[in-house]
Design a protein around this motif. Sequence first.
Motif, PDB file in Angstrom:
ATOM      1  N   ARG A  77       6.474   4.956  64.872  1.00 24.99           N
ATOM      2  CA  ARG A  77       7.254   4.101  63.974  1.00 24.99           C
ATOM      3  C   ARG A  77       6.714   4.294  62.559  1.00 24.99           C
ATOM      4  O   ARG A  77       5.764   5.040  62.341  1.00 24.99           O
ATOM      5  CB  ARG A  77       7.176   2.634  64.390  1.00 24.99           C
ATOM      6  N   ALA A  78       7.323   3.596  61.608  1.00 27.78           N
ATOM      7  CA  ALA A  78       6.899   3.687  60.208  1.00 27.78           C
ATOM      8  C   ALA A  78       6.926   5.126  59.725  1.00 27.78           C
ATOM      9  O   ALA A  78       5.975   5.612  59.099  1.00 27.78           O
ATOM     10  CB  ALA A  78       5.511   3.068  60.018  1.00 27.78           C
ATOM     11  N   GLY A  79       8.037   5.825  60.044  1.00 30.55           N
ATOM     12  CA  GLY A  79       8.167   7.199  59.583  1.00 30.55           C
ATOM     13  C   GLY A  79       7.165   8.144  60.194  1.00 30.55           C
ATOM     14  O   GLY A  79       6.814   9.165  59.584  1.00 30.55           O
ATOM     15  N   GLY A  80       6.695   7.824  61.410  1.00 28.75           N
ATOM     16  CA  GLY A  80       5.730   8.675  62.088  1.00 28.75           C
ATOM     17  C   GLY A  80       4.291   8.424  61.706  1.00 28.75           C
ATOM     18  O   GLY A  80       3.401   9.154  62.141  1.00 28.75           O
ATOM     19  N   GLN A  81       4.040   7.374  60.943  1.00 30.96           N
ATOM     20  CA  GLN A  81       2.681   7.077  60.504  1.00 30.96           C
ATOM     21  C   GLN A  81       1.908   6.195  61.474  1.00 30.96           C
ATOM     22  O   GLN A  81       0.707   5.998  61.320  1.00 30.96           O
ATOM     23  CB  GLN A  81       2.707   6.415  59.122  1.00 30.96           C
ATOM     24  N   GLU A  82       2.594   5.659  62.487  1.00 34.84           N
ATOM     25  CA  GLU A  82       1.941   4.854  63.516  1.00 34.84           C
ATOM     26  C   GLU A  82       2.391   5.339  64.889  1.00 34.84           C
ATOM     27  O   GLU A  82       3.571   5.685  65.084  1.00 34.84           O
ATOM     28  CB  GLU A  82       2.268   3.369  63.362  1.00 34.84           C
ATOM     29  N   VAL A  83       1.462   5.371  65.835  1.00 41.45           N
ATOM     30  CA  VAL A  83       1.762   5.823  67.199  1.00 41.45           C
ATOM     31  C   VAL A  83       1.345   4.746  68.193  1.00 41.45           C
ATOM     32  O   VAL A  83       0.349   4.040  67.993  1.00 41.45           O
ATOM     33  CB  VAL A  83       1.046   7.148  67.533  1.00 41.45           C
ATOM     34  N   LEU A  84       2.133   4.625  69.254  1.00 41.83           N
ATOM     35  CA  LEU A  84       1.856   3.657  70.307  1.00 41.83           C
ATOM     36  C   LEU A  84       1.088   4.355  71.425  1.00 41.83           C
ATOM     37  O   LEU A  84       1.601   5.262  72.071  1.00 41.83           O
ATOM     38  CB  LEU A  84       3.157   3.073  70.848  1.00 41.83           C
ATOM     39  N   LEU A  85      -0.154   3.935  71.645  1.00 39.99           N
ATOM     40  CA  LEU A  85      -1.001   4.499  72.686  1.00 39.99           C
ATOM     41  C   LEU A  85      -1.486   3.377  73.604  1.00 39.99           C
ATOM     42  O   LEU A  85      -1.604   2.223  73.185  1.00 39.99           O
ATOM     43  CB  LEU A  85      -2.197   5.238  72.085  1.00 39.99           C
ATOM     44  N   ALA A  86      -1.773   3.737  74.836  1.00 35.90           N
ATOM     45  CA  ALA A  86      -2.170   2.727  75.813  1.00 35.90           C
ATOM     46  C   ALA A  86      -3.278   3.280  76.695  1.00 35.90           C
ATOM     47  O   ALA A  86      -3.524   4.485  76.754  1.00 35.90           O
ATOM     48  CB  ALA A  86      -0.971   2.312  76.659  1.00 35.90           C
ATOM     49  N   ARG A  87      -3.925   2.380  77.403  1.00 39.97           N
ATOM     50  CA  ARG A  87      -4.942   2.771  78.382  1.00 39.97           C
ATOM     51  C   ARG A  87      -4.708   1.999  79.674  1.00 39.97           C
ATOM     52  O   ARG A  87      -4.314   0.835  79.670  1.00 39.97           O
ATOM     53  CB  ARG A  87      -6.360   2.536  77.881  1.00 39.97           C
TER      54      ARG A  87
END
Length: 269
Positions: free
Chosen positions: A152-162
Amino acid sequence: MNLSLSRPPTFEPGHSPLSGPASGQVLLLDGSQLALTSRGEWPAWSPELPGSVFLGYDQGQGLYAARATGGPADPSDLTWHSLRALAQSDDPRAGLGGYAAQVLDFYETHRFCGRCGSELERLSHEIACRCGSCGLSVYPRVAPAVMVLVTRAGGQEVLLARGPRHKPGVYSALAGFTEPSESLEDCCRREVLEEVGVQINHLRYVLSQPWPFPHSLMIAFHAEYVGGDIVPQPGEIEEARWFSAGQLPSLPPSFSCSYQLIRAVLGGP
C-alpha cells in the motif's frame, strides 16, 4: 530459483521408468538428505540397489533415484547434504534432487488404488501408475499454493506476517493452498482475507517455485491493498504488520519463494 528444473531428465528409445540402462548414477536419498561422493558427484548406481526408479538422462548420464536402504557405493565415500542447504547455496543439484524426492514419494504413497484398493501397476512409458482392476490412473501429486505480497502507499509499505512455524522474529508473505475449483486469483483474495482480514485487488503474477517438501508448487503474486484492518487468524497467524519498504524485519532464507517475491516487488538486495 534454485529448487527448479530447466527440464526433467529425458528418456531415450528403449528405456523407461521400468527399464533403464545397465549403468548410471543414483540420486540416493535419506529423507530430505541427498548423498554425494567425496568428489561432489552422484554415486554410481547398482542394479542391486532395491527400489530404484529410472528418472531418465541428464547430460548423457542415466539417472536413478533410490532410498538409502542399501548402497551401490562405499558408504565411507558418501557425504550427506540437505536439499534445503543445497538450494540455499545456489547448488544446481538441488533441482534434480527435488525431482528425485518427489518421484520416490509418489511411488511410495501410491502402492494401492484409492478407488478399489487393488495393487497399482507402474506404467512403463511415464511416471504414473494404473489399477488393473478398475482402470484408475494416478500421477505424481502437485499441490498448488499461492503466496501474496500485499503493498500500500504506492508500494512503500508491505504486509508481512509470522505463523507458529516461523523462527522467532522472521516475517513472510502470506500463503495458502488452493481449494478445488478455485482460481489462483480467488485463492489469493480468500487466503489474505482469512488470514489477516484484509481485502486486496490488482493481482499480478511474479514468479513460481517448486517446493519438494513433499510436493508443492508455490505461485507468487503481488497485490494492492483495498481495505480492512489487520485481524490475525487464530492458530494460523501469530502477528501481522505493515512494514516500511526501507525497514524490513528478518525475512526467510534467500532461496525461498517468499524472499524472492519480496525482492522482486521491492527491488534491491
